[in-house]
Design a protein around this motif. Structure first.
Motif, PDB file in Angstrom:
ATOM      1  N   LEU A  56      -3.797 -24.599   9.531  1.00 39.47           N
ATOM      2  CA  LEU A  56      -3.371 -25.705  10.187  1.00 39.47           C
ATOM      3  C   LEU A  56      -2.008 -26.135   9.580  1.00 39.47           C
ATOM      4  O   LEU A  56      -0.983 -26.491  10.435  1.00 39.47           O
ATOM      5  N   TYR A  57      -1.948 -26.157   8.301  1.00 38.09           N
ATOM      6  CA  TYR A  57      -0.542 -26.714   7.549  1.00 38.09           C
ATOM      7  C   TYR A  57       0.523 -25.530   8.046  1.00 38.09           C
ATOM      8  O   TYR A  57       1.711 -25.856   8.410  1.00 38.09           O
ATOM      9  N   TRP A  58       0.234 -24.380   8.036  1.00 35.60           N
ATOM     10  CA  TRP A  58       1.403 -23.214   8.309  1.00 35.60           C
ATOM     11  C   TRP A  58       1.708 -23.241   9.759  1.00 35.60           C
ATOM     12  O   TRP A  58       2.742 -23.403   9.917  1.00 35.60           O
ATOM     13  N   THR A  59       0.830 -23.747  10.599  1.00 38.60           N
ATOM     14  CA  THR A  59       1.204 -23.930  12.089  1.00 38.60           C
ATOM     15  C   THR A  59       1.865 -25.140  12.165  1.00 38.60           C
ATOM     16  O   THR A  59       2.986 -25.121  12.936  1.00 38.60           O
ATOM     17  N   LEU A  60       1.322 -26.193  11.645  1.00 33.86           N
ATOM     18  CA  LEU A  60       2.220 -27.459  11.735  1.00 33.86           C
ATOM     19  C   LEU A  60       3.801 -27.605  11.429  1.00 33.86           C
ATOM     20  O   LEU A  60       4.674 -27.869  11.794  1.00 33.86           O
ATOM     21  N   GLU A  61       3.973 -26.625  10.144  1.00 34.03           N
ATOM     22  CA  GLU A  61       5.163 -26.426   9.744  1.00 34.03           C
ATOM     23  C   GLU A  61       5.979 -25.399  10.231  1.00 34.03           C
ATOM     24  O   GLU A  61       7.212 -25.663  10.594  1.00 34.03           O
ATOM     25  N   ASN A  62       5.342 -24.118  10.386  1.00 33.29           N
ATOM     26  CA  ASN A  62       6.189 -23.078  11.056  1.00 33.29           C
ATOM     27  C   ASN A  62       6.507 -23.167  12.625  1.00 33.29           C
ATOM     28  O   ASN A  62       7.435 -22.634  12.998  1.00 33.29           O
ATOM     29  N   LYS A  63       5.687 -23.781  13.503  1.00 34.05           N
ATOM     30  CA  LYS A  63       5.701 -23.323  14.833  1.00 34.05           C
ATOM     31  C   LYS A  63       6.225 -24.879  15.203  1.00 34.05           C
ATOM     32  O   LYS A  63       6.857 -24.862  16.143  1.00 34.05           O
ATOM     33  N   TYR A  64       5.775 -25.979  14.459  1.00 34.67           N
ATOM     34  CA  TYR A  64       6.130 -27.261  15.182  1.00 34.67           C
ATOM     35  C   TYR A  64       7.227 -28.024  14.315  1.00 34.67           C
ATOM     36  O   TYR A  64       7.693 -29.055  14.574  1.00 34.67           O
ATOM     37  N   GLY A  65       7.576 -27.234  12.965  1.00 35.74           N
ATOM     38  CA  GLY A  65       8.832 -27.828  12.228  1.00 35.74           C
ATOM     39  C   GLY A  65       8.664 -29.153  11.757  1.00 35.74           C
ATOM     40  O   GLY A  65       9.494 -29.896  11.560  1.00 35.74           O
ATOM     41  N   LEU A  66       7.212 -29.638  11.751  1.00 36.93           N
ATOM     42  CA  LEU A  66       6.874 -30.903  10.873  1.00 36.93           C
ATOM     43  C   LEU A  66       6.799 -30.495   9.500  1.00 36.93           C
ATOM     44  O   LEU A  66       6.312 -29.799   8.900  1.00 36.93           O
ATOM     45  N   ARG A  67       7.413 -31.523   8.845  1.00 39.95           N
ATOM     46  CA  ARG A  67       7.494 -31.727   7.262  1.00 39.95           C
ATOM     47  C   ARG A  67       6.569 -32.327   6.616  1.00 39.95           C
ATOM     48  O   ARG A  67       6.613 -33.671   6.688  1.00 39.95           O
ATOM     49  N   LEU A  68       5.378 -31.657   6.094  1.00 43.79           N
ATOM     50  CA  LEU A  68       4.594 -32.360   5.328  1.00 43.79           C
ATOM     51  C   LEU A  68       4.998 -32.891   4.174  1.00 43.79           C
ATOM     52  O   LEU A  68       5.695 -32.109   3.044  1.00 43.79           O
ATOM     53  N   ALA A  69       4.766 -34.185   3.728  1.00 35.43           N
ATOM     54  CA  ALA A  69       5.409 -34.595   2.346  1.00 35.43           C
ATOM     55  C   ALA A  69       4.291 -35.381   1.282  1.00 35.43           C
ATOM     56  O   ALA A  69       4.249 -35.071   0.124  1.00 35.43           O
ATOM     57  N   ARG A  70       3.171 -35.774   1.755  1.00 28.84           N
ATOM     58  CA  ARG A  70       2.302 -36.400   0.872  1.00 28.84           C
ATOM     59  C   ARG A  70       0.932 -36.567   1.706  1.00 28.84           C
ATOM     60  O   ARG A  70       0.664 -36.540   2.661  1.00 28.84           O
ATOM     61  N   GLY A  71      -0.138 -37.231   0.721  1.00 31.20           N
ATOM     62  CA  GLY A  71      -1.313 -37.482   1.320  1.00 31.20           C
ATOM     63  C   GLY A  71      -2.508 -38.273   0.491  1.00 31.20           C
ATOM     64  O   GLY A  71      -1.663 -38.524  -0.800  1.00 31.20           O
ATOM     65  N   ARG A  72      -3.311 -38.689   0.922  1.00 32.20           N
ATOM     66  CA  ARG A  72      -4.150 -39.566   0.359  1.00 32.20           C
ATOM     67  C   ARG A  72      -5.720 -39.073   0.532  1.00 32.20           C
ATOM     68  O   ARG A  72      -5.931 -38.902   1.679  1.00 32.20           O
ATOM     69  N   ARG A  73      -6.337 -38.993  -0.462  1.00 31.12           N
ATOM     70  CA  ARG A  73      -7.766 -38.557  -0.430  1.00 31.12           C
ATOM     71  C   ARG A  73      -8.667 -39.381  -1.046  1.00 31.12           C
ATOM     72  O   ARG A  73      -8.490 -39.874  -1.911  1.00 31.12           O
ATOM     73  N   TYR A  74      -9.901 -39.306  -0.346  1.00 27.89           N
ATOM     74  CA  TYR A  74     -11.127 -40.270  -0.568  1.00 27.89           C
ATOM     75  C   TYR A  74     -12.358 -39.264  -0.776  1.00 27.89           C
ATOM     76  O   TYR A  74     -12.407 -38.396  -0.208  1.00 27.89           O
ATOM     77  N   ILE A  75     -13.003 -39.419  -2.059  1.00 28.85           N
ATOM     78  CA  ILE A  75     -14.109 -38.580  -2.261  1.00 28.85           C
ATOM     79  C   ILE A  75     -15.618 -39.212  -2.301  1.00 28.85           C
ATOM     80  O   ILE A  75     -15.669 -40.329  -2.981  1.00 28.85           O
ATOM     81  N   GLU A  76     -16.501 -38.621  -1.964  1.00 31.26           N
ATOM     82  CA  GLU A  76     -17.981 -39.370  -1.989  1.00 31.26           C
ATOM     83  C   GLU A  76     -18.979 -38.126  -2.055  1.00 31.26           C
ATOM     84  O   GLU A  76     -18.491 -36.919  -1.892  1.00 31.26           O
ATOM     85  N   ALA A  77     -20.058 -38.468  -2.466  1.00 25.42           N
ATOM     86  CA  ALA A  77     -21.243 -37.626  -2.652  1.00 25.42           C
ATOM     87  C   ALA A  77     -22.257 -37.853  -1.548  1.00 25.42           C
ATOM     88  O   ALA A  77     -22.515 -39.053  -1.165  1.00 25.42           O
ATOM     89  N   VAL A  78     -22.642 -36.744  -0.564  1.00 27.47           N
ATOM     90  CA  VAL A  78     -23.419 -37.014   0.587  1.00 27.47           C
ATOM     91  C   VAL A  78     -24.422 -36.067   0.475  1.00 27.47           C
ATOM     92  O   VAL A  78     -24.316 -34.864  -0.079  1.00 27.47           O
ATOM     93  N   ALA A  79     -25.433 -35.938   1.360  1.00 27.73           N
ATOM     94  CA  ALA A  79     -26.616 -34.818   1.436  1.00 27.73           C
ATOM     95  C   ALA A  79     -26.330 -34.321   2.912  1.00 27.73           C
ATOM     96  O   ALA A  79     -25.796 -34.807   3.772  1.00 27.73           O
TER      97      ALA A  79
END
Length: 228
Positions: free
Chosen positions: A122-145
């Motif tokens: 998905l990242y390759w497609t967003l950047e190389n086909k659509y010219g979108l420049r990804l810069a940063r992100g935020r992540r949240y982590i939990e444990a589930v069953a």
């Protein structure tokens, strides 16, 4: 002595090198797939290739849906606005590792619904086909069953521990481009977090090679580097 043996086994268990099964005994554990949470903004595919592994993707669902209110909030769009929803099974060397559901505003890449996300990430497609420049992100982590469906897809027992990640990726202009939820097999995944000491408001330079957290693992809110 038995005490020394027990201590050694406990250390091996903490390192993830062995596993215990009630009523059966202690066994050598499968090596866990390593993912870094703070390093550089790169995708799951790039991360696995860098470790010499063979990532594979199976697209389970790909289509346009109306953004639910919660998803719209993460993406900073109107509820009901069209988003492209993809659900993928990610594998390493043929072994199922995680299930990920991604949401991308259709307005940013209207043809994404037709793109082959098994051949390209998905990242390759967003950047190389659509010219979108990804810069940063935020992540949240939990444990589930694991639910019954997740257990079947990942090849684990129902109720098995999964690592649940939610993440938002932003463009250079600050707009959210993707929200995703991923559930990783707890028995085959290990996440490493780089910790940098702050001195009088200035981050000290990390040692060469990085200082990576080992056991015990710390789960919680982290910084950048979402993977898609």
């Amino acid at each position: 002595s038995r005490t020394t043996v027990r201590q050694a086994l406990a250390e091996l268990l903490n390192e993830g090198l062995i596993r215990k099964e009630k009523g059966r005994g202690t066994f050598v554990a499968e090596p866990k797939i390593r993912e870094r949470l703070v390093e550089r903004l790169r995708g799951f595919y790039e991360d696995m290739v860098a470790q010499g592994l063979r990532p594979e993707t199976k697209v389970l669902e790909q289509g346009v849906v109306a953004a639910p209110r919660a998803i719209a909030s993460w993406l900073e769009i109107d509820p009901g606005a069209p988003v492209i929803r993809t659900r993928r099974l990610r594998m390493i060397n043929g072994e199922p590792l995680l299930v990920v559901v991604s949401y991308v505003p259709e307005a940013l890449c209207p043809d994404l619904v037709q793109d082959d996300l098994e051949k390209h990430s998905l990242y390759w497609t967003l950047e190389n086909k659509y010219g979108l420049r990804l810069a940063r992100g935020r992540r949240y982590i939990e444990a589930v069953a694991a639910t019954e469906q997740e257990a079947q897809l990942l090849g684990v027992p129902r109720g098995a521990p999964l690592v649940y990640l939610r993440s938002v990726t932003y463009l250079t202009d600050g707009r959210p481009v993707e929200y995703y939820e991923a559930k990783h097999r707890g028995d085959r995944s290990r996440f490493e977090v780089e910790l940098i000491r702050m001195t009088e408001g200035v981050a000290e330079t990390a040692p060469a090679g990085g200082a990576w957290a080992r056991a015990p693992r710390a789960w919680g809110r982290t910084g950048c580097d979402p993977r898609a």
